[in-house]
Design an enzyme around this catalytic site. Structure first.
Site, PDB file in Angstrom:
ATOM      1  N   CYS A   1      -3.035  62.893  63.806  1.00 63.27           N
ATOM      2  CA  CYS A   1      -3.228  61.459  63.504  1.00 63.27           C
ATOM      3  C   CYS A   1      -3.679  61.222  62.060  1.00 63.27           C
ATOM      4  O   CYS A   1      -3.080  60.422  61.334  1.00 63.27           O
ATOM      5  CB  CYS A   1      -4.181  60.824  64.511  1.00 63.27           C
ATOM      6  SG  CYS A   1      -5.904  61.369  64.404  1.00 63.27           S
TER       7      CYS A   1
ATOM      8  N   HIS B   1       1.501  55.526  64.658  1.00 60.90           N
ATOM      9  CA  HIS B   1       0.587  56.675  64.638  1.00 60.90           C
ATOM     10  C   HIS B   1       1.240  57.925  65.207  1.00 60.90           C
ATOM     11  O   HIS B   1       2.324  57.879  65.791  1.00 60.90           O
ATOM     12  CB  HIS B   1      -0.683  56.339  65.433  1.00 60.90           C
ATOM     13  CG  HIS B   1      -0.472  56.131  66.903  1.00 60.90           C
ATOM     14  ND1 HIS B   1      -1.448  56.349  67.843  1.00 60.90           N
ATOM     15  CD2 HIS B   1       0.621  55.712  67.620  1.00 60.90           C
ATOM     16  CE1 HIS B   1      -0.980  56.081  69.050  1.00 60.90           C
ATOM     17  NE2 HIS B   1       0.267  55.694  68.951  1.00 60.90           N
TER      18      HIS B   1
ATOM     19  N   HIS C   1      -9.518  58.916  66.433  1.00 58.27           N
ATOM     20  CA  HIS C   1      -8.080  58.620  66.305  1.00 58.27           C
ATOM     21  C   HIS C   1      -7.867  57.512  65.285  1.00 58.27           C
ATOM     22  O   HIS C   1      -8.639  56.548  65.215  1.00 58.27           O
ATOM     23  CB  HIS C   1      -7.485  58.209  67.648  1.00 58.27           C
ATOM     24  CG  HIS C   1      -5.989  58.140  67.605  1.00 58.27           C
ATOM     25  ND1 HIS C   1      -5.196  59.255  67.541  1.00 58.27           N
ATOM     26  CD2 HIS C   1      -5.140  57.076  67.590  1.00 58.27           C
ATOM     27  CE1 HIS C   1      -3.918  58.896  67.497  1.00 58.27           C
ATOM     28  NE2 HIS C   1      -3.861  57.587  67.519  1.00 58.27           N
TER      29      HIS C   1
END
Length: 364
Positions: free
Chosen positions: A280, A340, A328
């Site tokens: 991420c 993402h 995240h």
């Protein structure tokens, strides 16, 4: 003569014990069967999703340790270069004084001042030099330079030793975090292997449909914008509230988002920073690097790389942070969508902002 006695029959007590033992064994087998039922597809998915999330948390910790290791290696290399250069300078200074001593010896012996100069403790010499009146200004200057160089070398060696210890500890921690990630991914795979091939295919299909819904919704919104319909309306039809303009706040934000859009479909790989695969924070740091902006490596550190903003202020290209520990991160893509690298087993994609617990945005 053959014996005709009847064989001895088991006692009533022994029969009772054997019967009870057999019954207990049957009961235990039944309990074991009841205690370890095969997990359902829903249970497996929940456990696998949890393991993947834990693996992502561990990945960000690994990324932080890796970044620290890289930094320490550079610092240690620089210190060791300084020590080597300093030692070379010290040797040169000592050789100069040695030549001076040799010349004096040939002309009649080494005077007491040079004996002190060549001693192992030049500082002690400086303390005593004022009483000798035999030291030339040149000799005193050379000796002071030697003493200063020795002190600097000592400090640099001590600093390098501490950095090396820190580096060794960091490498050890890196190995531990790597094993933690691999262990969680291995457990997730073991759970998936308890499902039938059809059940695994159903899970993969559901995951793909979820991603396709987000991409399809986005395509409809973009088609609506092209035909003159406002993106604002489309955002509400997507099921989420409108969250700001669909125009990037800056050229670098737009460039970062465009770079990330070019990586849709690339696989999630823990620790990866592109260009073929990403985790991420690897995706966000790579995307902004294409816009000539350097971000820190981890999601938690990137949370401090710009100005924090609320959801209603988000614009395309802003960073968006999820979960309480900020493990995240993605890029806001407009219309309540995040672009993402989601998790192991998934590819870079658009997804609804409502699928994860949003914390705040960061404007770079």
């Amino acid at each position: 003569m053959a014996s005709h006695r009847r064989p001895k029959q088991p006692s009533r007590t022994r029969v009772t014990v054997l019967t009870a033992t057999a019954a207990a064994a049957v009961a235990l087998s039944s309990q074991a069967a009841q205690a370890d039922p095969k997990p359902t597809k829903k249970d497996v998915k929940a456990q696998v999703d949890k393991l993947y999330e834990e693996a992502e948390v561990a990945t960000e910790k690994y990324n932080g340790a890796k970044e620290k290791q890289d930094s320490l290696e550079k610092q240690v290399d620089a210190l060791q270069d300084k020590v080597a250069r300093g030692q070379g300078e010290l040797n040169k200074l000592r050789n100069g004084l040695g030549s001076m001593a040799t010349a004096q010896y040939r002309s009649g012996g080494v005077d007491p001042s040079l004996q002190l100069i060549l001693s192992s403790d030049p500082d002690d010499y400086l303390d005593k030099a004022s009483t000798l009146n035999q030291v030339t200004s040149k000799q005193a200057g050379s000796l002071k330079k030697i003493a200063d160089t020795q002190r600097t070398l000592k400090q640099q060696r001590e600093e390098a030793a501490l950095k090396l210890k820190d580096l060794a500890d960091t490498r050890k921690a890196l190995g531990t975090k790597k094993r933690d990630i691999q262990d969680k991914l291995s457990k997730a795979q073991t759970l998936l292997n308890t499902l039938t091939a059809k059940e695994r295919a159903d899970l993969a299909k559901a995951e793909e449909e979820r991603a396709n819904r987000s991409n399809a919704d986005r395509s409809k919104l973009e088609d609506g914008k092209d035909s003159g319909q406002g993106g604002e309306q489309g955002g509400n039809q997507d099921g989420g509230s409108d969250t700001g303009s669909n125009v990037p706040t800056s050229g670098r934000a737009g460039a970062a988002l465009a770079a990330a859009q070019g990586k849709i479909g690339s696989p999630y790989v823990w620790g990866a920073t592109g260009p073929g695969s990403f985790d991420c924070s690897g995706l966000t740091s790579w995307a902004y690097a294409q816009a000539d902006v350097k971000l820190d490596r981890t999601s938690q550190a990137q949370a401090n790389n710009g100005t924090r903003i609320g959801r209603s202020a988000l614009k395309p290209g802003d960073l968006v942070l999820f979960y309480g520990d900020l493990h995240h991160i993605g890029l806001y893509a407009g219309n309540n969508q995040v672009l993402h690298a989601p998790k192991p087993g998934a590819n870079v994609r658009y997804e609804s902002m409502d699928n994860m617990p949003f914390q705040f945005g960061v404007r770079i």
